[in-house]
Design an enzyme around this catalytic site. Sequence first.
Site, mmCIF file in Angstrom:
data_model
loop_
_atom_site.group_PDB
_atom_site.id
_atom_site.type_symbol
_atom_site.label_atom_id
_atom_site.label_comp_id
_atom_site.label_asym_id
_atom_site.label_seq_id
_atom_site.Cartn_x
_atom_site.Cartn_y
_atom_site.Cartn_z
ATOM 1 N N LYS A 1 -36.481 -16.498 -12.801
ATOM 2 C CA LYS A 1 -37.758 -15.958 -12.173
ATOM 3 C C LYS A 1 -38.744 -15.523 -13.266
ATOM 4 O O LYS A 1 -39.162 -15.911 -14.022
ATOM 5 C CB LYS A 1 -37.467 -15.064 -11.017
ATOM 6 N N ASP B 1 -26.025 -11.303 -10.037
ATOM 7 C CA ASP B 1 -27.040 -12.153 -10.250
ATOM 8 C C ASP B 1 -28.383 -11.473 -10.140
ATOM 9 O O ASP B 1 -28.611 -10.625 -9.489
ATOM 10 C CB ASP B 1 -27.128 -12.930 -8.492
ATOM 11 N N PHE C 1 -28.483 -13.421 -1.791
ATOM 12 C CA PHE C 1 -29.193 -14.926 -1.784
ATOM 13 C C PHE C 1 -28.683 -15.452 -3.314
ATOM 14 O O PHE C 1 -29.049 -14.721 -4.374
ATOM 15 C CB PHE C 1 -30.547 -14.778 -1.659
HETATM 16 C C1 LIG Z 1 -31.219 -13.310 -6.225
HETATM 17 C C2 LIG Z 1 -31.617 -14.740 -6.460
HETATM 18 N N1 LIG Z 1 -30.838 -15.485 -6.854
HETATM 19 C C3 LIG Z 1 -31.121 -16.782 -7.100
HETATM 20 C C4 LIG Z 1 -32.506 -17.280 -6.585
HETATM 21 C C5 LIG Z 1 -32.682 -18.553 -6.468
HETATM 22 O O1 LIG Z 1 -33.615 -19.000 -7.752
HETATM 23 P P1 LIG Z 1 -34.348 -20.410 -7.749
HETATM 24 O O2 LIG Z 1 -35.264 -20.422 -6.568
HETATM 25 O O3 LIG Z 1 -35.249 -19.940 -9.072
HETATM 26 O O4 LIG Z 1 -33.572 -21.222 -7.895
HETATM 27 C C6 LIG Z 1 -33.134 -16.263 -6.074
HETATM 28 C C7 LIG Z 1 -34.278 -16.781 -5.629
HETATM 29 O O5 LIG Z 1 -35.076 -16.152 -4.639
HETATM 30 C C8 LIG Z 1 -32.680 -14.983 -5.869
HETATM 31 O O6 LIG Z 1 -33.726 -14.113 -5.525
#
Ligand SMILES: Cc1ncc(COP(=O)(O)O)c(C=O)c1O
Length: 405
Positions: A254, A225, A140
Amino acid sequence: MTAEHKVERKLFDEVMVPCYAPMNMIPDRGKGARIWDQDDREYIDFAGGIAVSCLGHCHPVMVDALKAQAEKLWHLSNVMTNAPALRLAKKLTEVSFADRVFFANSGAEANEAALKLARRWAVDVHGPEKSEIIAFTQGFHGRTFFTVTVGGQAAYSDGFGPKPGNVTHLPYNDLDALAAAMSDKTCAIMMEPLQGEGGIVTPDPAFVQGVRELCDKHNALLIFDEVQTGNGRTGTFYAYEQTGVTPDILSTAKSLGGGIPIGAMLTTEKLAAHMKVGTHGSTYGGNPLASAVAEAVVNEVSKPEVLAGVKEREGWFREGLEALNAKYNMFSEIRGKGLLIGAALNEEWKGRARDVLLAAGEEGLLLLVAGTNVVRMTPSLVITKEEVEEGLARLDRALAKLTAA
Ligand SMILES: Cc1ncc(COP(=O)(O)O)c(C=O)c1O
């Protein structure tokens, strides 16, 4: 709480674009790992705003930083730089492999910047043919069109018409499949060092090391990520520190802001040189207010005692969850790292993660799910022992009711 101050939950169904299905209460205030709703009902928060509230709610270092900056300067846009953003960027380079930082407002935007940088580098150095992005099933990376396409759950990216091209998905943790798929046309691999939304899945160390080697072999970039795993969540400031592998680009968000929206892409001097004035940008990225809070958060979380405390707290959770499992026999595994914890439901309870979440909510405990089979917890990194024990006692009551029903 007087009636006129109370906003009814049903207003959500009347005025919001229906992208979410929020719980049937409205939180009013929070302190530490506790939240109170409009009816003054108290909840222990094991959800932490989905791995965001790393210092709990309204921690004094965040409140002080926010207040001080709120009295000084809120916003400039990137026509000017600002001291909080510069100090935060410097700190982020000190706690990581990176030499350069680009600020965004969210995880998806940090990943979007990472992917654009990778493609830009490939076009500059190798030509447009080297454009393939490889990512992993159940991964994700956010909800912008590029990041949701790179994410490994087609359900989130289908149904919006043509997707950005040249994105390949492979099974996570399968080095042979990756070795077979990679070529000199591969521009970058994007992965989470521990899959969060995909079910709290920790890859084999050999897989992560193999990914790095294949990237080197094919001259491709490795993007980690760390939006969910970063900022102390797994017990080191970034999760990559525990893998023996250094990425070329890292995204973070986050917990970086502890509750204020901010994201960042971190990279090396050499790669950053492929971005020029105007290549990418953001009105709010690195704005003084968000940067000042994030600076306070990073200064606090990067303290060795806070990081060591994450490991200690992981022990409290694991011990408590194992004891509950001995009583109710619902989980096949308690997994994850640090305070990114998944309780995977066994065959009998398969598909019922949301039922556990709702039952816990009834008892005054906030949980998360990761898919339908994993109950996820991403609490404050400084949650107290008393808060953990109280939360687990509430989970005990919730599971007792659920298993008796
Ligand atoms: C691993 C990862 N990358 C990206 C995101 C996306 O982040 P945002 O919701 O701040 O755009 C998330 C959100 O859950 C995530 O867990």
